[in-house]
Design a protein around this motif. Structure first.
Motif, PDB file in Angstrom:
ATOM      1  N   ASP A   1      38.448 -62.244  53.750  1.00 27.78           N
ATOM      2  CA  ASP A   1      38.328 -63.264  54.791  1.00 27.78           C
ATOM      3  C   ASP A   1      39.260 -64.442  54.566  1.00 27.78           C
ATOM      4  O   ASP A   1      39.778 -65.033  55.511  1.00 27.78           O
ATOM      5  CB  ASP A   1      36.877 -63.758  54.885  1.00 27.78           C
ATOM      6  N   ALA A   2      39.450 -64.813  53.314  1.00 26.94           N
ATOM      7  CA  ALA A   2      40.307 -65.963  53.017  1.00 26.94           C
ATOM      8  C   ALA A   2      41.738 -65.704  53.490  1.00 26.94           C
ATOM      9  O   ALA A   2      42.402 -66.597  54.042  1.00 26.94           O
ATOM     10  CB  ALA A   2      40.286 -66.264  51.519  1.00 26.94           C
ATOM     11  N   THR A   3      42.216 -64.480  53.265  1.00 28.11           N
ATOM     12  CA  THR A   3      43.574 -64.122  53.712  1.00 28.11           C
ATOM     13  C   THR A   3      43.671 -64.145  55.226  1.00 28.11           C
ATOM     14  O   THR A   3      44.638 -64.666  55.796  1.00 28.11           O
ATOM     15  CB  THR A   3      43.957 -62.733  53.187  1.00 28.11           C
ATOM     16  N   VAL A   4      42.648 -63.566  55.902  1.00 30.31           N
ATOM     17  CA  VAL A   4      42.636 -63.551  57.366  1.00 30.31           C
ATOM     18  C   VAL A   4      42.626 -64.973  57.914  1.00 30.31           C
ATOM     19  O   VAL A   4      43.378 -65.305  58.838  1.00 30.31           O
ATOM     20  CB  VAL A   4      41.417 -62.770  57.889  1.00 30.31           C
ATOM     21  N   ASN A   5      41.784 -65.827  57.343  1.00 32.18           N
ATOM     22  CA  ASN A   5      41.699 -67.209  57.823  1.00 32.18           C
ATOM     23  C   ASN A   5      43.007 -67.962  57.599  1.00 32.18           C
ATOM     24  O   ASN A   5      43.408 -68.778  58.438  1.00 32.18           O
ATOM     25  CB  ASN A   5      40.550 -67.937  57.116  1.00 32.18           C
ATOM     26  N   ARG A   6      43.672 -67.693  56.466  1.00 36.41           N
ATOM     27  CA  ARG A   6      44.955 -68.347  56.205  1.00 36.41           C
ATOM     28  C   ARG A   6      45.995 -67.940  57.256  1.00 36.41           C
ATOM     29  O   ARG A   6      46.750 -68.786  57.772  1.00 36.41           O
ATOM     30  CB  ARG A   6      45.458 -67.973  54.807  1.00 36.41           C
ATOM     31  N   ILE A   7      46.014 -66.647  57.614  1.00 34.96           N
ATOM     32  CA  ILE A   7      46.983 -66.171  58.607  1.00 34.96           C
ATOM     33  C   ILE A   7      46.663 -66.745  59.987  1.00 34.96           C
ATOM     34  O   ILE A   7      47.566 -67.172  60.718  1.00 34.96           O
ATOM     35  CB  ILE A   7      46.983 -64.625  58.647  1.00 34.96           C
ATOM     36  N   LEU A   8      45.379 -66.794  60.334  1.00 38.08           N
ATOM     37  CA  LEU A   8      44.996 -67.341  61.634  1.00 38.08           C
ATOM     38  C   LEU A   8      45.310 -68.827  61.726  1.00 38.08           C
ATOM     39  O   LEU A   8      45.699 -69.328  62.793  1.00 38.08           O
ATOM     40  CB  LEU A   8      43.509 -67.095  61.888  1.00 38.08           C
ATOM     41  N   ASP A   9      45.143 -69.538  60.619  1.00 36.27           N
ATOM     42  CA  ASP A   9      45.508 -70.964  60.606  1.00 36.27           C
ATOM     43  C   ASP A   9      47.012 -71.125  60.828  1.00 36.27           C
ATOM     44  O   ASP A   9      47.458 -72.059  61.516  1.00 36.27           O
ATOM     45  CB  ASP A   9      45.102 -71.607  59.282  1.00 36.27           C
TER      46      ASP A   9
ATOM     47  N   LYS B   1      54.632 -58.518  57.052  1.00 37.43           N
ATOM     48  CA  LYS B   1      53.493 -58.201  56.188  1.00 37.43           C
ATOM     49  C   LYS B   1      52.220 -58.878  56.705  1.00 37.43           C
ATOM     50  O   LYS B   1      51.141 -58.272  56.724  1.00 37.43           O
ATOM     51  CB  LYS B   1      53.777 -58.630  54.753  1.00 37.43           C
ATOM     52  N   GLU B   2      52.339 -60.140  57.128  1.00 38.89           N
ATOM     53  CA  GLU B   2      51.175 -60.867  57.646  1.00 38.89           C
ATOM     54  C   GLU B   2      50.666 -60.225  58.932  1.00 38.89           C
ATOM     55  O   GLU B   2      49.450 -60.139  59.155  1.00 38.89           O
ATOM     56  CB  GLU B   2      51.540 -62.330  57.869  1.00 38.89           C
ATOM     57  N   LYS B   3      51.559 -59.773  59.800  1.00 33.08           N
ATOM     58  CA  LYS B   3      51.144 -59.092  61.026  1.00 33.08           C
ATOM     59  C   LYS B   3      50.403 -57.802  60.702  1.00 33.08           C
ATOM     60  O   LYS B   3      49.385 -57.471  61.320  1.00 33.08           O
ATOM     61  CB  LYS B   3      52.361 -58.791  61.896  1.00 33.08           C
ATOM     62  N   GLN B   4      50.909 -57.065  59.706  1.00 29.97           N
ATOM     63  CA  GLN B   4      50.255 -55.814  59.309  1.00 29.97           C
ATOM     64  C   GLN B   4      48.865 -56.087  58.738  1.00 29.97           C
ATOM     65  O   GLN B   4      47.904 -55.360  59.036  1.00 29.97           O
ATOM     66  CB  GLN B   4      51.120 -55.089  58.277  1.00 29.97           C
ATOM     67  N   LEU B   5      48.748 -57.131  57.926  1.00 34.94           N
ATOM     68  CA  LEU B   5      47.447 -57.485  57.363  1.00 34.94           C
ATOM     69  C   LEU B   5      46.461 -57.884  58.456  1.00 34.94           C
ATOM     70  O   LEU B   5      45.284 -57.509  58.416  1.00 34.94           O
ATOM     71  CB  LEU B   5      47.606 -58.628  56.355  1.00 34.94           C
ATOM     72  N   LEU B   6      46.944 -58.625  59.454  1.00 33.12           N
ATOM     73  CA  LEU B   6      46.075 -59.073  60.543  1.00 33.12           C
ATOM     74  C   LEU B   6      45.611 -57.890  61.381  1.00 33.12           C
ATOM     75  O   LEU B   6      44.437 -57.800  61.758  1.00 33.12           O
ATOM     76  CB  LEU B   6      46.825 -60.086  61.421  1.00 33.12           C
ATOM     77  N   ASP B   7      46.522 -56.962  61.679  1.00 38.90           N
ATOM     78  CA  ASP B   7      46.145 -55.766  62.432  1.00 38.90           C
ATOM     79  C   ASP B   7      45.144 -54.913  61.646  1.00 38.90           C
ATOM     80  O   ASP B   7      44.159 -54.403  62.200  1.00 38.90           O
ATOM     81  CB  ASP B   7      47.383 -54.922  62.747  1.00 38.90           C
ATOM     82  N   LYS B   8      45.390 -54.779  60.348  1.00 39.90           N
ATOM     83  CA  LYS B   8      44.494 -53.979  59.507  1.00 39.90           C
ATOM     84  C   LYS B   8      43.109 -54.606  59.442  1.00 39.90           C
ATOM     85  O   LYS B   8      42.093 -53.912  59.553  1.00 39.90           O
ATOM     86  CB  LYS B   8      45.082 -53.855  58.108  1.00 39.90           C
ATOM     87  N   ALA B   9      43.060 -55.934  59.293  1.00 40.34           N
ATOM     88  CA  ALA B   9      41.763 -56.627  59.272  1.00 40.34           C
ATOM     89  C   ALA B   9      41.020 -56.462  60.575  1.00 40.34           C
ATOM     90  O   ALA B   9      39.797 -56.293  60.589  1.00 40.34           O
ATOM     91  CB  ALA B   9      41.988 -58.112  58.975  1.00 40.34           C
TER      92      ALA B   9
END
Length: 313
Positions: free
Chosen positions: A279-287, A300-308
């Motif tokens: 969740d911390a990674t997702v929240n950091r990307i959304l911020d 990489k951040e887009k891939q992580l967000l899609d995967k989450a």
């Protein structure tokens, strides 16, 4: 149905969500254009359906007249008479895919094209984005319905009420687009957009300016498109609320069938796996999306967000 805005920092057409071939933004645009062309071809072929229109005023009590209309328009448009009196509830959704002319269609699709992808990326799910978009449109129709009902029942000359005939049709994607515009103001409000293609303005400034213009037209100027302005405000209010509480849209499509939680065959319990993206990674990307826009994300951040999004859907 007004000149929407062009936003260069947020990429129109959007990246794909959840690995599908098309984004939901692209699918919605294709459906809107397809419905418009199909109705045009049906009318060109001579296919029309009579619908109720404004009353005929005589010395006797007024009676409804009828007029020919394009088939899809006749079946799908929203009005107080069709949706409330006749209980044709599907019209809360179908009216959102109908447009009166090419200009009406074009401006709505421009708004959807430039602002939809960022909201879809933020919600991390094509299904949730569709639920958000349709909900904004439904709230637009609902506000129109309430103001039209009160206006006809009271005949009061109160700014904001809609005394137009209850058969007056409401069509267009504007309510949903206004909801998306308000969501963009929350997601990337400090990003720059170009109003009328030339005037630079922060998204949050432009979004609230368009809402203020709709409120002015509805409550003060009381122009010819009061019903459309009511729908704009209803959609904007829903967008403002649900982009901050989008988890409430999780069961939106359960209205089409029994809820997975309540009905049907019970599935054997499965061990809930811990998401691979915390969740911390997702929240950091959304911020980062909120502060700098979707275009600031690395691959990489887009891939992580899609995967989450896929894991949490």
């Amino acid at each position: 149905d007004r000149d929407y805005v062009r936003n260069r920092p947020i990429n129109g057409g959007g990246s794909r969500i959840g690995g599908g071939p098309w984004s939901m933004t692209t699918i919605l645009i294709a459906i809107n254009v397809g419905v418009f062309l199909l109705d045009y071809m049906l009318v060109a072929a001579g296919a029309t359906i009579n619908i109720a229109s404004t009353p005929i005023q005589t010395s006797q009590p007024p009676s409804w007249s009828s007029s020919p209309a394009p088939p899809l328009f006749a079946i799908g448009h929203f009005s107080t008479y069709t949706a409330f009196t006749n209980l044709e509830f599907w019209r809360f959704v179908t009216f959102q895919f109908l447009h009166g002319d090419i200009t009406h269609l074009l401006f709505n699709m421009i708004g959807l094209y430039f602002f939809g992808p960022a909201v879809e990326q933020y919600l991390r799910s094509r299904k949730r984005f569709l639920a958000f978009y349709l909900t904004c449109g439904i709230f637009g129709a609902f506000l129109y319905l309430i103001l039209n009902l009160i206006g006809n029942l009271t005949n009061a000359n109160i700014p904001g009420l809609l005394p137009a005939a209850v058969v007056t049709p409401l069509i267009g994607a504007s309510a949903g687009v206004f909801g998306i515009l308000m969501a963009s103001a929350f997601i990337a409000g400090n990003q720059v957009m170009y109003v009328f293609m030339v005037l630079p303005m922060k998204i949050k400034t432009g979004a609230y300016l368009f809402v203020a213009i709709s409120a002015l037209n509805l409550f003060v100027l009381q122009g010819s498109n009061q019903g459309g302005e009511a729908a704009h405000l209803g959609g904007a209010a829903a967008g403002f609320f649900f982009i901050r509480r989008h988890e409430m849209l999780h069961d939106f499509f359960d209205i089409l069938g029994p809820s997975k939680k309540r009905g049907g065959k019970k599935k054997s319990p499965r061990t809930k796996r811990k998401p691979s993206v915390d969740d911390a990674t997702v929240n950091r990307i959304l911020d980062k999306v909120r502060d700098e826009g979707v275009q600031s994300l690395t691959d990489k951040e887009k891939q992580l967000l899609d995967k989450a999004g896929r894991e949490r859907e």
